[in-house]
Structure formats: structure tokens, C-alpha cells
Design a protein around this motif. Structure first.
Motif, PDB file in Angstrom:
ATOM      1  N   THR A 103       0.822  -1.203   0.000  1.00 41.38           N
ATOM      2  CA  THR A 103       0.000   0.000   0.000  1.00 41.38           C
ATOM      3  C   THR A 103       0.862   1.261   0.000  1.00 41.38           C
ATOM      4  O   THR A 103       2.080   1.199   0.215  1.00 41.38           O
ATOM      5  CB  THR A 103      -0.916   0.030   1.235  1.00 41.38           C
ATOM      6  OG1 THR A 103      -0.098   0.141   2.409  1.00 41.38           O
ATOM      7  CG2 THR A 103      -1.800  -1.213   1.306  1.00 41.38           C
ATOM      8  N   VAL A 104       0.203   2.390  -0.187  1.00 41.74           N
ATOM      9  CA  VAL A 104       0.882   3.691  -0.124  1.00 41.74           C
ATOM     10  C   VAL A 104       1.514   3.862   1.257  1.00 41.74           C
ATOM     11  O   VAL A 104       2.620   4.387   1.384  1.00 41.74           O
ATOM     12  CB  VAL A 104      -0.116   4.830  -0.450  1.00 41.74           C
ATOM     13  CG1 VAL A 104       0.475   6.184  -0.154  1.00 41.74           C
ATOM     14  CG2 VAL A 104      -0.556   4.730  -1.906  1.00 41.74           C
ATOM     15  N   LEU A 105       0.830   3.390   2.287  1.00 46.09           N
ATOM     16  CA  LEU A 105       1.378   3.466   3.647  1.00 46.09           C
ATOM     17  C   LEU A 105       2.633   2.601   3.765  1.00 46.09           C
ATOM     18  O   LEU A 105       3.618   3.008   4.394  1.00 46.09           O
ATOM     19  CB  LEU A 105       0.329   3.052   4.672  1.00 46.09           C
ATOM     20  CG  LEU A 105       0.752   3.118   6.133  1.00 46.09           C
ATOM     21  CD1 LEU A 105       1.214   4.525   6.524  1.00 46.09           C
ATOM     22  CD2 LEU A 105      -0.396   2.667   7.036  1.00 46.09           C
ATOM     23  N   THR A 110       8.512   2.270   4.240  1.00 45.73           N
ATOM     24  CA  THR A 110       9.768   1.774   3.674  1.00 45.73           C
ATOM     25  C   THR A 110      10.740   2.919   3.423  1.00 45.73           C
ATOM     26  O   THR A 110      11.905   2.865   3.813  1.00 45.73           O
ATOM     27  CB  THR A 110       9.500   0.995   2.369  1.00 45.73           C
ATOM     28  OG1 THR A 110       8.646  -0.111   2.657  1.00 45.73           O
ATOM     29  CG2 THR A 110      10.795   0.495   1.748  1.00 45.73           C
ATOM     30  N   ALA A 111      10.246   3.985   2.767  1.00 44.16           N
ATOM     31  CA  ALA A 111      11.112   5.135   2.456  1.00 44.16           C
ATOM     32  C   ALA A 111      11.600   5.812   3.726  1.00 44.16           C
ATOM     33  O   ALA A 111      12.783   6.151   3.848  1.00 44.16           O
ATOM     34  CB  ALA A 111      10.356   6.125   1.578  1.00 44.16           C
ATOM     35  N   PRO A 125      -8.559   1.259   9.665  1.00 45.75           N
ATOM     36  CA  PRO A 125      -7.318   1.340   8.914  1.00 45.75           C
ATOM     37  C   PRO A 125      -6.425   2.449   9.468  1.00 45.75           C
ATOM     38  O   PRO A 125      -6.915   3.416  10.055  1.00 45.75           O
ATOM     39  CB  PRO A 125      -7.761   1.656   7.488  1.00 45.75           C
ATOM     40  CG  PRO A 125      -9.122   2.244   7.607  1.00 45.75           C
ATOM     41  CD  PRO A 125      -9.726   1.660   8.856  1.00 45.75           C
ATOM     42  N   ALA A 126      -5.142   2.281   9.258  1.00 48.67           N
ATOM     43  CA  ALA A 126      -4.154   3.181   9.847  1.00 48.67           C
ATOM     44  C   ALA A 126      -4.299   4.610   9.325  1.00 48.67           C
ATOM     45  O   ALA A 126      -4.537   4.848   8.146  1.00 48.67           O
ATOM     46  CB  ALA A 126      -2.749   2.667   9.568  1.00 48.67           C
ATOM     47  N   TYR A 127      -4.168   5.553  10.235  1.00 53.39           N
ATOM     48  CA  TYR A 127      -4.173   6.984   9.949  1.00 53.39           C
ATOM     49  C   TYR A 127      -2.810   7.518  10.354  1.00 53.39           C
ATOM     50  O   TYR A 127      -2.346   7.259  11.472  1.00 53.39           O
ATOM     51  CB  TYR A 127      -5.296   7.658  10.749  1.00 53.39           C
ATOM     52  CG  TYR A 127      -5.270   9.167  10.694  1.00 53.39           C
ATOM     53  CD1 TYR A 127      -5.693   9.838   9.556  1.00 53.39           C
ATOM     54  CD2 TYR A 127      -4.815   9.917  11.767  1.00 53.39           C
ATOM     55  CE1 TYR A 127      -5.676  11.217   9.505  1.00 53.39           C
ATOM     56  CE2 TYR A 127      -4.786  11.298  11.718  1.00 53.39           C
ATOM     57  CZ  TYR A 127      -5.217  11.946  10.588  1.00 53.39           C
ATOM     58  OH  TYR A 127      -5.189  13.312  10.528  1.00 53.39           O
ATOM     59  N   LEU A 161      -4.877   1.773  -0.229  1.00 46.96           N
ATOM     60  CA  LEU A 161      -4.603   2.011  -1.645  1.00 46.96           C
ATOM     61  C   LEU A 161      -3.313   1.315  -2.053  1.00 46.96           C
ATOM     62  O   LEU A 161      -2.244   1.606  -1.524  1.00 46.96           O
ATOM     63  CB  LEU A 161      -4.498   3.517  -1.918  1.00 46.96           C
ATOM     64  CG  LEU A 161      -4.293   3.913  -3.375  1.00 46.96           C
ATOM     65  CD1 LEU A 161      -5.482   3.471  -4.232  1.00 46.96           C
ATOM     66  CD2 LEU A 161      -4.079   5.410  -3.487  1.00 46.96           C
ATOM     67  N   ALA A 162      -3.416   0.407  -3.008  1.00 45.20           N
ATOM     68  CA  ALA A 162      -2.246  -0.329  -3.482  1.00 45.20           C
ATOM     69  C   ALA A 162      -1.360   0.571  -4.337  1.00 45.20           C
ATOM     70  O   ALA A 162      -1.848   1.398  -5.108  1.00 45.20           O
ATOM     71  CB  ALA A 162      -2.680  -1.552  -4.283  1.00 45.20           C
ATOM     72  N   VAL A 163      -0.061   0.387  -4.191  1.00 50.52           N
ATOM     73  CA  VAL A 163       0.920   1.125  -4.986  1.00 50.52           C
ATOM     74  C   VAL A 163       0.894   0.592  -6.416  1.00 50.52           C
ATOM     75  O   VAL A 163       0.752  -0.607  -6.639  1.00 50.52           O
ATOM     76  CB  VAL A 163       2.339   0.946  -4.389  1.00 50.52           C
ATOM     77  CG1 VAL A 163       3.401   1.519  -5.317  1.00 50.52           C
ATOM     78  CG2 VAL A 163       2.431   1.577  -3.024  1.00 50.52           C
TER      79      VAL A 163
END
Length: 178
Positions: A103-105, A110-111, A125-127, A161-163
Motif C-alpha cells: 500500500t501507499v502506507l 519503507t522510504a 485502517p491506519a491513519y 490504496l495499493a501502490v
């Protein structure tokens, strides 16, 4: 083979499965060269991709992540402003590779993990409540983190949301919703 011996063998196999099961994701990640939490590759980069290539394989996706608070500085307390980079970039555009289905999260985590920038989330879901120590509410009652993918503001949470391969993800700290 006697029935008793067969039962002992079954019991030993079940015991081994029960002992290994809790550690299976970490063992699998260690063997495959991935981070167990994010799915990001732990292998060293083997060189840049050729022109026109993203560097992703069918089960890996390449994207970029940027984290900025540019434009929100005037609404932040002086103590908060003093610890932020002068250009407002908490994380300049950073190329990352994540597992297919990430996901975008996941890409943000990772970054930021690679750059040692802390990310704090809450709920499910995580905020995202804080990135790099800049938290929601630091710039006023309606301030917080929002994100865009390829210049568009999605209507779902970053953990849902999937990357997509080649995506440009920008996290922006906002103090007003205009």
C-alpha cells in the motif's frame, strides 16, 4: 510400523509445526531477502535500471515517496519550526521498491525507515498522525498529513490504496483544507 510409533511421529511433526509457525514470516523474509513488516527488499541495489525501466519485477513495484511541510511553516509553533528542515522537506523524493500488493502506507514506511524518519500511525485502517516528529494538531486544530498519488488526492486511506508501478507519492502537511 506400529500404531504407537506412528502416533509419536505425528506428535513430533505437530510440535515442530507449532514451534516454527510463529516465526515463519521472519524465516521466510530472511530466506527471500525481504523485510518481514514492509515487504521491501533488504538486498543491496545491484545497479541502476536501463533507460525506460522502473527496476521492478512482476512481484516488485518501484515508486517514489516525498514528504514535505512546505507552505505550512507559518502556522507552526516556533519550537516545531526550529526542528524542521529549512526547505520543508522531511524526506526528499526517494525511490523505493515494495512488494506487489503493498500500500501507499507501506511505501511511506519503507522510504522513511531507510532515511530514519519516524512514522506514527493510529487506528485501523491506519491513519498517519506524525512523520518526522511533525504531528497532527501542531499547526492548528485542522492540521495533519494528507497524500497525493501522481498528483491526485485519493478518497481512501493510505493503508487501503495499493501502490502502482512508477507511482509518485507525495505526503504533505497541511494546516488548512482549502
Amino acid at each position: 510400523m506400529s500404531r504407537e510409533r506412528r502416533n509419536i511421529i505425528i506428535a513430533v511433526v505437530l510440535l515442530i509445526v507449532l514451534l516454527v509457525a510463529p516465526f515463519w514470516p521472519k524465516l521466510k523474509a530472511a530466506v527471500s531477502g525481504e523485510d518481514a513488516a514492509t515487504g521491501a527488499s533488504t538486498a543491496q541495489d545491484q545497479g541502476a535500471p536501463a533507460d525506460g525501466e522502473t527496476g521492478a519485477s512482476p512481484d516488485r513495484l518501484a515508486c517514489t515517496v516525498t514528504v514535505t511541510c512546505s507552505g505550512a511553516e507559518e502556522d507552526l509553533d516556533a519550537a516545531v519550526r526550529d526542528v524542521l528542515p529549512s526547505d520543508g522537506l522531511l524526506l526528499p523524493e526517494t525511490a523505493v521498491t515494495v512488494s506487489s500488493g503493498a500500500t501507499v502506507l507501506d511505501a511511506l514506511r519503507t522510504a522513511c525507515a531507510a532515511a530514519e524518519v519516524p512514522v506514527v500511525t493510529s487506528g485501523s485502517p491506519a491513519y498517519v498522525t506524525s512523520i518526522g516528529g511533525l504531528a497532527e494538531g501542531d499547526g492548528g486544530a485542522v492540521s495533519g498529513w494528507t497524500y497525493q498519488v501522481d498528483g491526485a488526492s485519493p478518497t481512501v486511506g493510505a493503508g487501503e490504496l495499493a501502490v502502482t508501478d512508477g507511482a509518485s507519492i507525495v505526503w504533505q502537511y497541511v494546516t488548512r483544507w482549502e
